[in-house]
Design an enzyme around this catalytic site. Structure first.
Site, PDB file in Angstrom:
ATOM      1  N   TRP A 150       1.157  -1.145   0.111  1.00 53.45           N
ATOM      2  CA  TRP A 150       0.408   0.805  -0.062  1.00 53.45           C
ATOM      3  C   TRP A 150       0.859   1.131   0.435  1.00 53.45           C
ATOM      4  O   TRP A 150       1.393   1.984   0.955  1.00 53.45           O
ATOM      5  CB  TRP A 150      -0.842  -0.243   1.175  1.00 53.45           C
ATOM      6  CG  TRP A 150      -1.715  -1.152   1.146  1.00 53.45           C
ATOM      7  CD1 TRP A 150      -3.266  -1.012   0.565  1.00 53.45           C
ATOM      8  CD2 TRP A 150      -2.091  -2.504   1.893  1.00 53.45           C
ATOM      9  NE1 TRP A 150      -3.603  -2.495   0.749  1.00 53.45           N
ATOM     10  CE2 TRP A 150      -2.518  -2.872   1.811  1.00 53.45           C
ATOM     11  CE3 TRP A 150      -0.397  -2.885   2.851  1.00 53.45           C
ATOM     12  CZ2 TRP A 150      -3.139  -4.168   1.978  1.00 53.45           C
ATOM     13  CZ3 TRP A 150      -0.670  -4.007   3.740  1.00 53.45           C
ATOM     14  CH2 TRP A 150      -2.231  -4.769   2.973  1.00 53.45           C
ATOM     15  N   HIS A 171      -7.163   1.617   1.191  1.00 57.10           N
ATOM     16  CA  HIS A 171      -8.422   1.237   1.444  1.00 57.10           C
ATOM     17  C   HIS A 171      -9.046   1.033   2.315  1.00 57.10           C
ATOM     18  O   HIS A 171      -9.255   2.403   3.288  1.00 57.10           O
ATOM     19  CB  HIS A 171      -7.993  -0.637   1.248  1.00 57.10           C
ATOM     20  CG  HIS A 171      -6.861  -1.014   2.983  1.00 57.10           C
ATOM     21  ND1 HIS A 171      -6.690  -1.712   3.030  1.00 57.10           N
ATOM     22  CD2 HIS A 171      -6.608   0.081   3.885  1.00 57.10           C
ATOM     23  CE1 HIS A 171      -5.770  -2.065   4.617  1.00 57.10           C
ATOM     24  NE2 HIS A 171      -6.274  -0.767   4.781  1.00 57.10           N
ATOM     25  N   ARG A 197      -3.128   5.706  -3.639  1.00 58.63           N
ATOM     26  CA  ARG A 197      -2.059   5.545  -3.484  1.00 58.63           C
ATOM     27  C   ARG A 197      -1.406   5.816  -4.184  1.00 58.63           C
ATOM     28  O   ARG A 197      -1.895   6.626  -5.325  1.00 58.63           O
ATOM     29  CB  ARG A 197      -2.314   3.410  -3.461  1.00 58.63           C
ATOM     30  CG  ARG A 197      -3.105   2.759  -2.801  1.00 58.63           C
ATOM     31  CD  ARG A 197      -3.083   1.754  -3.011  1.00 58.63           C
ATOM     32  NE  ARG A 197      -4.158   0.841  -2.264  1.00 58.63           N
ATOM     33  CZ  ARG A 197      -3.962  -0.721  -3.167  1.00 58.63           C
ATOM     34  NH1 ARG A 197      -3.842  -1.371  -3.631  1.00 58.63           N
ATOM     35  NH2 ARG A 197      -5.472  -1.062  -1.416  1.00 58.63           N
ATOM     36  N   GLN A 211     -13.146   1.104  -3.582  1.00 62.66           N
ATOM     37  CA  GLN A 211     -12.768  -0.408  -3.578  1.00 62.66           C
ATOM     38  C   GLN A 211     -14.876  -0.437  -1.832  1.00 62.66           C
ATOM     39  O   GLN A 211     -15.273   0.405  -2.245  1.00 62.66           O
ATOM     40  CB  GLN A 211     -12.264  -0.560  -1.881  1.00 62.66           C
ATOM     41  CG  GLN A 211     -10.384  -0.788  -2.725  1.00 62.66           C
ATOM     42  CD  GLN A 211     -10.067  -0.868  -1.618  1.00 62.66           C
ATOM     43  OE1 GLN A 211     -10.448  -1.235  -0.341  1.00 62.66           O
ATOM     44  NE2 GLN A 211      -9.164  -1.838  -2.242  1.00 62.66           N
ATOM     45  N   VAL A 254      -6.845 -11.262   8.423  1.00 62.81           N
ATOM     46  CA  VAL A 254      -7.890 -12.100   7.800  1.00 62.81           C
ATOM     47  C   VAL A 254      -6.853 -13.557   7.785  1.00 62.81           C
ATOM     48  O   VAL A 254      -5.234 -13.351   7.773  1.00 62.81           O
ATOM     49  CB  VAL A 254      -8.099 -12.172   6.108  1.00 62.81           C
ATOM     50  CG1 VAL A 254      -9.447 -11.124   6.086  1.00 62.81           C
ATOM     51  CG2 VAL A 254      -7.594 -11.709   5.132  1.00 62.81           C
ATOM     52  N   ALA A 300     -14.316 -10.655   6.082  1.00 65.23           N
ATOM     53  CA  ALA A 300     -14.281  -9.993   5.254  1.00 65.23           C
ATOM     54  C   ALA A 300     -13.945  -9.901   3.888  1.00 65.23           C
ATOM     55  O   ALA A 300     -12.842 -10.373   3.590  1.00 65.23           O
ATOM     56  CB  ALA A 300     -12.879  -8.873   6.055  1.00 65.23           C
TER      57      ALA A 300
HETATM   58  N1  DAH Z   1      -7.966  -4.332   1.575  1.00 63.77           N
HETATM   59  C1  DAH Z   1      -7.119  -4.768   0.738  1.00 63.77           C
HETATM   60  C2  DAH Z   1      -6.569  -4.651  -0.157  1.00 63.77           C
HETATM   61  O1  DAH Z   1      -7.026  -2.344  -0.694  1.00 63.77           O
HETATM   62  C3  DAH Z   1      -8.551  -5.969  -0.452  1.00 63.77           C
HETATM   63  C4  DAH Z   1      -9.445  -7.181   1.295  1.00 63.77           C
HETATM   64  C5  DAH Z   1      -7.971  -8.067   1.641  1.00 63.77           C
HETATM   65  C6  DAH Z   1     -10.225  -6.816   2.414  1.00 63.77           C
HETATM   66  C7  DAH Z   1      -8.522  -8.906   2.544  1.00 63.77           C
HETATM   67  C8  DAH Z   1     -10.397  -7.330   3.394  1.00 63.77           C
HETATM   68  C9  DAH Z   1      -9.684  -8.478   3.018  1.00 63.77           C
HETATM   69  O2  DAH Z   1     -11.777  -7.099   3.929  1.00 63.77           O
HETATM   70  O3  DAH Z   1     -10.297  -9.561   3.636  1.00 63.77           O
HETATM   71  O4  DAH Z   1      -5.795  -5.065  -0.836  1.00 63.77           O
END
Ligand code: DAH
Length: 332
Positions: A150, A171, A197, A211, A254, A300
């Protein structure tokens, strides 16, 4: 000459007049320099003063009456010609051009509506975040290699004693923590929004994009629940013309983590396209928001809205979405 007869004749004639041209002829005839009335005035000059006065005043009266008739009629005819507009009722109407929604808004609306049907609540979060919510609380401490995923726009804060550095959220995941801090399970939410980003752009990367974060927490939640819900929504959006693939992956917040790919049924030779990261919420996150141990489970996910829009509409360059080229936008 009988002045009374002259007056009557002039009145009758002017009554029937319908055009300014005829009115002008009438004026020349009754009030012009060679009109009977003018000739009458000329003839008065030869008379002695007494007679001149008597005959003159009668002729004068008639001249005033005719002049006033003339002026009234002129006004009337002029007003008729100026207010008369030709209106062609067979002429096609002019189309009023009105705006329409941006393709990203259309897709966002469609996806959120689909989740709403399954009982998800829509929550919004801040675009300016703190380092704590964007990274640390999601198990991405400073110097953790995962931070490289990120690239970040850091902000200079003028707030005194700001504990956590400010940034543009990279995100929508920070809303997982913010929401859980204030709410007890069970719940299911989605968080649509803009992310940023610090990245070089190309046809698949933009420095800003959207997103949709999802979070469902309850007792007895498994990946089977996740799979069912995502299949429902994605098939809804692509009118069932799509195949899904779930593949293991890694995200610090996660465990286990996975990624979801899709392939359009009408393009069987096409490649699998990644549309989201996901996984089971890491127990550390529950601990961070002070939920009792081992009580809840949840899944999630984070869905890329531009990706969905590109696949859905066959767009090959993400930069088109933020380019105000009307030829592109008018196609939606
Ligand atoms: N936040 C992550 C991204 O921007 C994407 C993401 C991955 C969100 C896994 C989630 C998750 O909630 O469980 O790359």
């Amino acid at each position: 000459m009988n002045l009374k007869v002259l007056e009557k004749q002039a009145q009758e004639e002017i009554y029937h007049i319908q055009s300014l041209k005829d009115l002008e002829n009438w004026r020349v005839k009754y009030l012009g320099r060679k009109s009977e009335l003018s000739l009458f005035f000329d003839s008065l000059k030869k008379l002695p003063l007494k007679q001149r006065k008597a005959k003159g005043s009668q002729a004068n009266e008639i001249r005033l009456i005719l002049t006033s008739l003339y002026q009234q009629k002129k006004k009337k005819l002029e007003s008729q010609t100026t207010t008369y507009h030709f209106f062609d009722i067979t002429r096609p109407g002019q189309k009023l051009s009105k705006g329409h929604l941006h393709p990203i808004t259309l897709v966002l609306n469609e996806i959120t509506r689909s989740f709403e049907k399954l009982g998800f609540e829509i929550i919004l979060g801040p675009e300016i975040e703190t380092e704590y919510y964007n990274f640390d609380a999601l198990r991405i401490p400073d110097n953790h290699p995962a931070r490289d995923m990120w690239d970040t726009f850091w902000l200079k804060s003028k707030i005194k004693n700001q504990k956590s550095k400010l940034l543009l959220r990279t995100h929508t995941s920070p809303m997982q923590i913010r929401y859980m801090e204030k709410h007890e399970p069970p719940f299911r939410i989605i968080v649509p929004g803009k992310c940023f980003r610090f990245e070089a752009t190309d046809n698949h990367h933009e420095f800003q994009f959207h997103q949709i974060e999802g979070l469902m927490v309850d007792d007895n939640i498994t990946l089977a629940n996740f799979k069912f819900i995502i299949e429902e929504v994605i098939k809804d959006i692509f009118k069932n013309q799509v195949e899904l693939r779930f593949r293991p992956s890694y995200f610090p917040f996660v465990s286990p983590g996975l990624e979801v790919d899709i392939k359009l049924k009408n393009k069987p030779k096409g490649q699998w396209l990644e549309i989201m990261g996901a996984g089971m919420v890491h127990p550390d996150l529950f601990e961070t928001v002070k939920y009792p141990k081992n009580m809840w489970q949840g899944f999630a996910f984070g869905l890329g809205v531009e990706r969905i829009a590109m696949i859905k509409y066959g767009i090959n360059d993400i930069r088109l979405f933020f380019n105000p080229d009307i030829r592109f936008l008018e196609q939606f």
